[in-house]
Design a protein around this motif. Structure first.
Motif, PDB file in Angstrom:
ATOM      1  N   ARG A  23      62.038  27.594  76.181  1.00  0.00           N
ATOM      2  CA  ARG A  23      61.296  26.525  76.848  1.00  0.00           C
ATOM      3  C   ARG A  23      61.010  25.409  75.842  1.00  0.00           C
ATOM      4  O   ARG A  23      60.786  25.666  74.659  1.00  0.00           O
ATOM      5  CB  ARG A  23      59.994  27.059  77.448  1.00  0.00           C
ATOM      6  N   ALA A  25      58.973  21.653  74.971  1.00  0.00           N
ATOM      7  CA  ALA A  25      57.959  20.632  75.232  1.00  0.00           C
ATOM      8  C   ALA A  25      58.625  19.262  75.096  1.00  0.00           C
ATOM      9  O   ALA A  25      59.427  19.045  74.190  1.00  0.00           O
ATOM     10  CB  ALA A  25      56.805  20.752  74.238  1.00  0.00           C
ATOM     11  N   ARG A  41      53.256  13.099  76.783  1.00  0.00           N
ATOM     12  CA  ARG A  41      53.746  14.462  76.643  1.00  0.00           C
ATOM     13  C   ARG A  41      53.904  15.105  78.009  1.00  0.00           C
ATOM     14  O   ARG A  41      53.343  14.641  79.012  1.00  0.00           O
ATOM     15  CB  ARG A  41      52.765  15.296  75.805  1.00  0.00           C
ATOM     16  N   SER A  42      54.652  16.200  78.039  1.00  0.00           N
ATOM     17  CA  SER A  42      54.752  16.987  79.262  1.00  0.00           C
ATOM     18  C   SER A  42      53.529  17.892  79.361  1.00  0.00           C
ATOM     19  O   SER A  42      53.042  18.415  78.350  1.00  0.00           O
ATOM     20  CB  SER A  42      56.033  17.821  79.248  1.00  0.00           C
ATOM     21  N   ALA A  43      53.021  18.048  80.569  1.00  0.00           N
ATOM     22  CA  ALA A  43      51.849  18.902  80.755  1.00  0.00           C
ATOM     23  C   ALA A  43      52.178  20.352  80.428  1.00  0.00           C
ATOM     24  O   ALA A  43      51.367  21.071  79.831  1.00  0.00           O
ATOM     25  CB  ALA A  43      51.332  18.779  82.188  1.00  0.00           C
ATOM     26  N   GLU A  44      53.384  20.789  80.776  1.00  0.00           N
ATOM     27  CA  GLU A  44      53.829  22.155  80.506  1.00  0.00           C
ATOM     28  C   GLU A  44      55.268  22.120  79.998  1.00  0.00           C
ATOM     29  O   GLU A  44      56.047  21.234  80.369  1.00  0.00           O
ATOM     30  CB  GLU A  44      53.758  23.020  81.780  1.00  0.00           C
ATOM     31  N   PRO A  45      55.659  23.083  79.157  1.00  0.00           N
ATOM     32  CA  PRO A  45      57.058  23.156  78.717  1.00  0.00           C
ATOM     33  C   PRO A  45      57.980  23.437  79.893  1.00  0.00           C
ATOM     34  O   PRO A  45      57.570  24.004  80.909  1.00  0.00           O
ATOM     35  CB  PRO A  45      57.057  24.323  77.723  1.00  0.00           C
ATOM     36  N   ILE A  46      59.251  23.035  79.781  1.00  0.00           N
ATOM     37  CA  ILE A  46      60.219  23.308  80.837  1.00  0.00           C
ATOM     38  C   ILE A  46      61.411  24.041  80.240  1.00  0.00           C
ATOM     39  O   ILE A  46      61.634  24.028  79.034  1.00  0.00           O
ATOM     40  CB  ILE A  46      60.691  22.023  81.541  1.00  0.00           C
ATOM     41  N   GLU A  50      65.460  22.781  84.681  1.00  0.00           N
ATOM     42  CA  GLU A  50      64.240  22.265  85.298  1.00  0.00           C
ATOM     43  C   GLU A  50      64.106  20.761  85.038  1.00  0.00           C
ATOM     44  O   GLU A  50      64.641  20.222  84.074  1.00  0.00           O
ATOM     45  CB  GLU A  50      63.009  23.000  84.763  1.00  0.00           C
ATOM     46  N   LEU A  52      61.396  17.469  84.707  1.00  0.00           N
ATOM     47  CA  LEU A  52      60.027  16.996  84.514  1.00  0.00           C
ATOM     48  C   LEU A  52      59.897  15.631  85.188  1.00  0.00           C
ATOM     49  O   LEU A  52      60.690  14.725  84.937  1.00  0.00           O
ATOM     50  CB  LEU A  52      59.707  16.858  83.022  1.00  0.00           C
ATOM     51  N   ALA A  85      59.092  24.905  72.416  1.00  0.00           N
ATOM     52  CA  ALA A  85      57.667  24.981  72.734  1.00  0.00           C
ATOM     53  C   ALA A  85      56.858  25.608  71.611  1.00  0.00           C
ATOM     54  O   ALA A  85      55.687  25.263  71.418  1.00  0.00           O
ATOM     55  CB  ALA A  85      57.478  25.765  74.030  1.00  0.00           C
ATOM     56  N   GLU A  86      57.465  26.505  70.859  1.00  0.00           N
ATOM     57  CA  GLU A  86      56.717  27.197  69.807  1.00  0.00           C
ATOM     58  C   GLU A  86      56.573  26.363  68.535  1.00  0.00           C
ATOM     59  O   GLU A  86      55.828  26.737  67.617  1.00  0.00           O
ATOM     60  CB  GLU A  86      57.384  28.534  69.478  1.00  0.00           C
TER      61      GLU A  86
END
Length: 375
Positions: A23, A25, A41-46, A50, A52, A85-86
């Protein structure tokens, strides 16, 4: 009339290509032409496949919203960077602060870092990026969409009737630029009401504004109108506030150096451009109002609308548009070429120290009440 947008809002949809593991960010950076960098920024990773559809402000969490202010028709750049994301990134290393917003930073190290990432030279092979250009243009009712007739157009400068100076005014009414533009607007309106003609003549009692009414009734020429705008705004013009003809404004020992500094493109609102035709020994000078749409203020002895539209030309103190040749390099004829650009030193100092002193900041302030603007 002219219409310039107060706000722009747009949505950037990003789809992560198939086959990418894990995933990510997403971070959207808007690289402004004045050197500022705004991050969303993105609210959640994708994950792969997917899409955004909404970014939010990295500082406030509000949906993406940017304001558009003069000048228009210039290019900003939006860069989307995808990071695993990490991975934790301290983006402060590449973000500029409001205190250093200036065109000089547009090619600085912060831009270079993000541009290099967008071009595939990221810190790690796991990063990905893409970039698009953003451009805000005036609507179809802006001053450049004027009737021009048919056939060969040889006339160049056109009086802009009913021009509205408001979008170009600084928010700080005590700023030097505001005072000069306000005085220029007063003289333009006064010329419309009282018919102040374009005329070169001696200016009896020139240092005393009490004599202005009689002098304006006779007329005012281009260099005198520039002198008038600054001195009647209460600002020093040179060591003795002496009037300078265009020939005096381009010499190596010109008194313009007392209160002005030399400048070059890209021009700013308030810059004074001096043109000369040395073969004929004549000159012209104007104050830049809109650098992108090529609109200038001054006292003009020529109006192309008269010849083109078969109407009485409107001369004297007016706002004029360069219509045919799309640059600032000449005026009235090919031989009337740009010789000097002068920028008032106080304009430059206030530009750096106080963003509210910049042209168009009145409009930006109004926009803050209309749409969410990240800080």
């Amino acid at each position: 009339m002219q219409a310039i947008p107060l706000c722009q809002q747009f949505t950037v949809d990003v789809r992560l290509a198939a086959g990418i593991e894990g995933r990510y960010a997403l971070h959207l950076f808007v690289l402004s032409n004045d050197g500022a960098i705004v991050r969303f920024r993105s609210a959640e990773p994708i994950a792969a496949g997917e899409t955004l559809t909404e970014f939010v402000s990295a500082s406030s969490g509000d949906p993406l919203a940017l304001r558009a202010t003069p000048p228009v028709n210039i290019v900003d750049k939006a860069v989307v960077i995808a990071v695993p994301a990490e991975v934790i990134v301290d983006w402060r290393l590449v973000l500029s602060s409001s205190e250093i917003k200036d065109a000089a930073y547009a090619n600085g190290v912060t831009f270079d870092i993000i541009r290099s990432i967008a071009e595939g030279v990221g810190p790690t092979e796991d990063w990905a990026a893409a970039a698009i250009d953003l451009r805000t243009i005036a609507s179809d009712t802006d001053v450049t969409k004027r009737k021009t007739g048919t056939g060969d157009v040889s006339v160049r400068e056109y009086t802009v009737n009913g021009f509205d100076i408001t979008p170009y005014l600084p928010a700080d009414t005590n700023s030097s630029l505001f005072k000069v533009l306000a005085q220029a607007e007063w003289l333009a309106i006064h010329s419309q009401k009282d018919g102040v003609p374009y005329k070169q003549h001696d200016w009896p009692g020139g240092s005393d504004p009490a004599n202005d009414s009689d002098n304006l009734a006779t007329g005012i020429d281009c260099s005198r109108s520039i002198w008038f705008a600054f001195t009647r705004a209460g600002l020093p013009y040179n060591r003795s506030d002496r009037y300078l003809a265009t020939a005096d404004m381009v010499t190596s020992k010109t008194w313009m150096k007392d209160e002005f500094e030399t400048c070059e493109a890209p021009y700013r609102t308030g810059d004074v451009l001096v043109y000369r035709d040395d073969k004929r020994g004549v000159g012209h000078t104007v104050m830049v109002i809109d650098p992108e749409q090529r609109i200038a203020w001054g006292s003009h002895g020529w109006d192309g609308n008269g010849k083109l539209l078969k109407i009485a030309p409107d001369t004297g103190v007016e706002y004029q548009l360069i219509k045919v040749k799309k640059d600032w390099e000449r005026w009235d004829s090919a031989n009337m070429t740009l010789r000097s650009c002068w920028r008032y030193k106080r304009f430059s100092d206030e530009w750096t120290e106080n963003p509210a002193s910049r042209a168009g900041s009145t409009q930006a302030k109004t926009c803050e009440n209309m749409c969410s603007v990240p800080q």
